[in-house]
Design a protein around this motif. Structure first.
Motif, PDB file in Angstrom:
ATOM      1  N   GLU A  91      22.899  37.659  73.609  1.00 23.78           N
ATOM      2  CA  GLU A  91      21.599  37.059  73.348  1.00 23.78           C
ATOM      3  C   GLU A  91      21.165  37.347  71.911  1.00 23.78           C
ATOM      4  O   GLU A  91      21.664  38.264  71.261  1.00 23.78           O
ATOM      5  CB  GLU A  91      20.546  37.625  74.300  1.00 23.78           C
ATOM      6  CG  GLU A  91      20.240  39.105  74.049  1.00 23.78           C
ATOM      7  CD  GLU A  91      19.064  39.624  74.861  1.00 23.78           C
ATOM      8  OE1 GLU A  91      18.374  38.815  75.519  1.00 23.78           O
ATOM      9  OE2 GLU A  91      18.831  40.852  74.829  1.00 23.78           O
ATOM     10  N   VAL A  92      20.222  36.544  71.446  1.00 22.87           N
ATOM     11  CA  VAL A  92      19.493  36.818  70.216  1.00 22.87           C
ATOM     12  C   VAL A  92      18.083  37.213  70.626  1.00 22.87           C
ATOM     13  O   VAL A  92      17.460  36.554  71.459  1.00 22.87           O
ATOM     14  CB  VAL A  92      19.464  35.587  69.287  1.00 22.87           C
ATOM     15  CG1 VAL A  92      18.490  35.812  68.141  1.00 22.87           C
ATOM     16  CG2 VAL A  92      20.852  35.285  68.765  1.00 22.87           C
ATOM     17  N   ARG A  93      17.580  38.298  70.078  1.00 22.99           N
ATOM     18  CA  ARG A  93      16.285  38.814  70.502  1.00 22.99           C
ATOM     19  C   ARG A  93      15.134  38.116  69.787  1.00 22.99           C
ATOM     20  O   ARG A  93      15.195  37.855  68.582  1.00 22.99           O
ATOM     21  CB  ARG A  93      16.225  40.326  70.252  1.00 22.99           C
ATOM     22  CG  ARG A  93      17.202  41.090  71.149  1.00 22.99           C
ATOM     23  CD  ARG A  93      17.293  42.542  70.783  1.00 22.99           C
ATOM     24  NE  ARG A  93      18.243  43.236  71.659  1.00 22.99           N
ATOM     25  CZ  ARG A  93      18.723  44.453  71.427  1.00 22.99           C
ATOM     26  NH1 ARG A  93      18.358  45.110  70.326  1.00 22.99           N
ATOM     27  NH2 ARG A  93      19.579  45.012  72.274  1.00 22.99           N
TER      28      ARG A  93
ATOM     29  N   GLU B 278      11.262  36.422  65.272  1.00 19.95           N
ATOM     30  CA  GLU B 278       9.850  36.439  64.865  1.00 19.95           C
ATOM     31  C   GLU B 278       9.649  37.215  63.564  1.00 19.95           C
ATOM     32  O   GLU B 278       8.697  36.952  62.828  1.00 19.95           O
ATOM     33  CB  GLU B 278       9.004  37.034  65.987  1.00 19.95           C
ATOM     34  CG  GLU B 278       8.942  36.125  67.218  1.00 19.95           C
ATOM     35  CD  GLU B 278       8.450  36.835  68.459  1.00 19.95           C
ATOM     36  OE1 GLU B 278       8.249  38.078  68.387  1.00 19.95           O
ATOM     37  OE2 GLU B 278       8.293  36.182  69.501  1.00 19.95           O
ATOM     38  N   ALA B 279      10.553  38.146  63.270  1.00 18.41           N
ATOM     39  CA  ALA B 279      10.446  38.918  62.027  1.00 18.41           C
ATOM     40  C   ALA B 279      10.908  38.125  60.812  1.00 18.41           C
ATOM     41  O   ALA B 279      10.673  38.540  59.681  1.00 18.41           O
ATOM     42  CB  ALA B 279      11.255  40.209  62.145  1.00 18.41           C
ATOM     43  N   CYS B 280      11.562  36.995  61.064  1.00 19.87           N
ATOM     44  CA  CYS B 280      12.049  36.150  59.972  1.00 19.87           C
ATOM     45  C   CYS B 280      11.004  35.078  59.683  1.00 19.87           C
ATOM     46  O   CYS B 280      10.698  34.253  60.536  1.00 19.87           O
ATOM     47  CB  CYS B 280      13.386  35.503  60.349  1.00 19.87           C
ATOM     48  SG  CYS B 280      14.027  34.386  59.092  1.00 19.87           S
ATOM     49  N   GLY B 281      10.479  35.044  58.511  1.00 20.32           N
ATOM     50  CA  GLY B 281       9.438  34.093  58.168  1.00 20.32           C
ATOM     51  C   GLY B 281       9.913  32.657  58.049  1.00 20.32           C
ATOM     52  O   GLY B 281       9.097  31.743  57.926  1.00 20.32           O
ATOM     53  N   GLU B 282      11.231  32.438  58.114  1.00 21.07           N
ATOM     54  CA  GLU B 282      11.766  31.088  57.950  1.00 21.07           C
ATOM     55  C   GLU B 282      12.053  30.405  59.274  1.00 21.07           C
ATOM     56  O   GLU B 282      12.526  29.265  59.297  1.00 21.07           O
ATOM     57  CB  GLU B 282      13.053  31.140  57.127  1.00 21.07           C
ATOM     58  CG  GLU B 282      12.881  31.713  55.733  1.00 21.07           C
ATOM     59  CD  GLU B 282      14.202  31.804  55.000  1.00 21.07           C
ATOM     60  OE1 GLU B 282      14.736  30.742  54.621  1.00 21.07           O
ATOM     61  OE2 GLU B 282      14.708  32.931  54.823  1.00 21.07           O
ATOM     62  N   LEU B 283      11.771  31.090  60.388  1.00 24.21           N
ATOM     63  CA  LEU B 283      12.088  30.557  61.709  1.00 24.21           C
ATOM     64  C   LEU B 283      10.865  30.569  62.613  1.00 24.21           C
ATOM     65  O   LEU B 283       9.936  31.344  62.406  1.00 24.21           O
ATOM     66  CB  LEU B 283      13.205  31.387  62.361  1.00 24.21           C
ATOM     67  CG  LEU B 283      14.552  31.447  61.640  1.00 24.21           C
ATOM     68  CD1 LEU B 283      15.429  32.524  62.248  1.00 24.21           C
ATOM     69  CD2 LEU B 283      15.258  30.085  61.695  1.00 24.21           C
TER      70      LEU B 283
END
Length: 315
Positions: free
Chosen positions: A196-198, A203-208
């Motif tokens: 999985e991807v958490r 959410e910590a990535c501002g580009e997603l």
């Protein structure tokens, strides 16, 4: 497809506020139309089944689409004849100087390997780098979504305690996204994966941004803020019997798999499974094609990818 209405109709603003795509008479009269070019990088061993499933979803639209199939040359396919590959598939060297409106990167049964241990990882990295300037919009599926997030954003996958297999209820996180136009508040989607991807990493990535998720299965749809990269962690293309075939395969291998959740009536593998995900799966592909490919791709295919990068100040 959009609805075409008079330019000054009062309903125009109300519909646009609801994210319903409206085409004014002026835009309709001045619109250039050509077939969309969509490239499918098929990483699944069951290539014929996967290409059929995805093309079925792409075909249920009034848009005219030219589909090309792409394979890796750094991995030897063992579940399909070389004649099929030579006849219907192209290699990266054959397409690297071309441009496409859309790219679909499928899943692959390599989740339990580190990305760098996958034999075709360097080739896949080249293709993903190339897509940034040669493809307008890319849709990543299952392991392909994990690989895309890792390559483009440095977000790694994590192994699950057991295989996640079944049909799970999901909810909308970003209801206003055209990608989920027509989705029910609660809908069902298929998952079949060991990793999985958490959500916290995304959410910590501002580009997603997260578009849809599940209390049980976790993330389902993630997209880039610039709407060029889409990551789907399930298998919306799966046929009714695909999970059953996977389950029976694992039983024969002696893996002692868990029965896919919420799939067989009464969780009884002897009974015929029910398809409860087909409508949202079709909407997902149709919405991606309509809103994020057809409506925004440049008419001059040679500019696919480059215009979006120029707007972002990347070229």
């Amino acid at each position: 497809m959009p609805i075409r209405i008079p330019d000054a109709l009062p309903a125009t603003q109300a519909l646009e506020r609801e994210n319903i795509f409206v085409m004014t008479e002026y835009r309709a009269l001045h619109q250039d139309i050509r077939p969309l070019r969509v490239l499918i990088l098929n990483l699944m061993p069951t290539k014929i089944a996967t290409e059929t499933q995805i093309m079925r979803k792409l075909s249920n639209t009034p848009l005219q689409i030219e589909v090309e199939l792409l394979r890796t040359v750094s991995h030897e396919a063992t579940h399909v004849s070389e004649d099929h590959l030579e006849t219907f598939y192209r290699t990266f060297e054959e397409v690297e100087h071309e441009h496409f409106d859309g790219l679909i990167i499928t899943g692959a049964p390599v989740e339990q390997l580190d990305f760098e241990d996958v034999d075709y990882w360097p080739e896949l990295q080249r293709i993903m780098d190339w897509s940034v300037e040669n493809v307008h919009s890319t849709l990543h599926i299952c392991w392909g979504a994990q690989a895309g997030l890792y390559h483009h954003y440095g977000i790694n996958k994590h192994e699950l305690p057991a295989k996640l297999s079944g049909v799970y209820e999901h909810y909308l996180v970003k209801r206003s996204s055209p990608l989920v136009r027509g989705f029910d508040d609660r809908f069902y989607a298929v998952h079949s994966r060991y990793t999985e991807v958490r959500a916290s990493d995304v959410e910590a990535c501002g580009e997603l941004e997260v578009v849809a998720a599940s209390e049980v299965a976790g993330l389902y749809i993630v997209k880039s803020v610039d709407s060029r990269q889409f990551f789907v962690f399930g298998h919306p293309e799966y046929d009714t019997d695909t999970l059953r075939l996977e389950y029976e395969r694992d039983v024969k291998r002696g893996i002692d798999p868990q029965v896919p959740a919420n799939y067989f009536p009464g969780d009884d593998p002897a009974r015929e499974p029910l398809n409860t995900w087909c409508s949202q799966a079709q909407l997902l592909y149709t919405n991606w094609l309509n809103y994020y490919v057809y409506q925004t791709t440049p008419y001059d295919i040679r500019l696919a990818g480059r215009i979006a990068r120029a707007k972002a100040g990347l070229v």
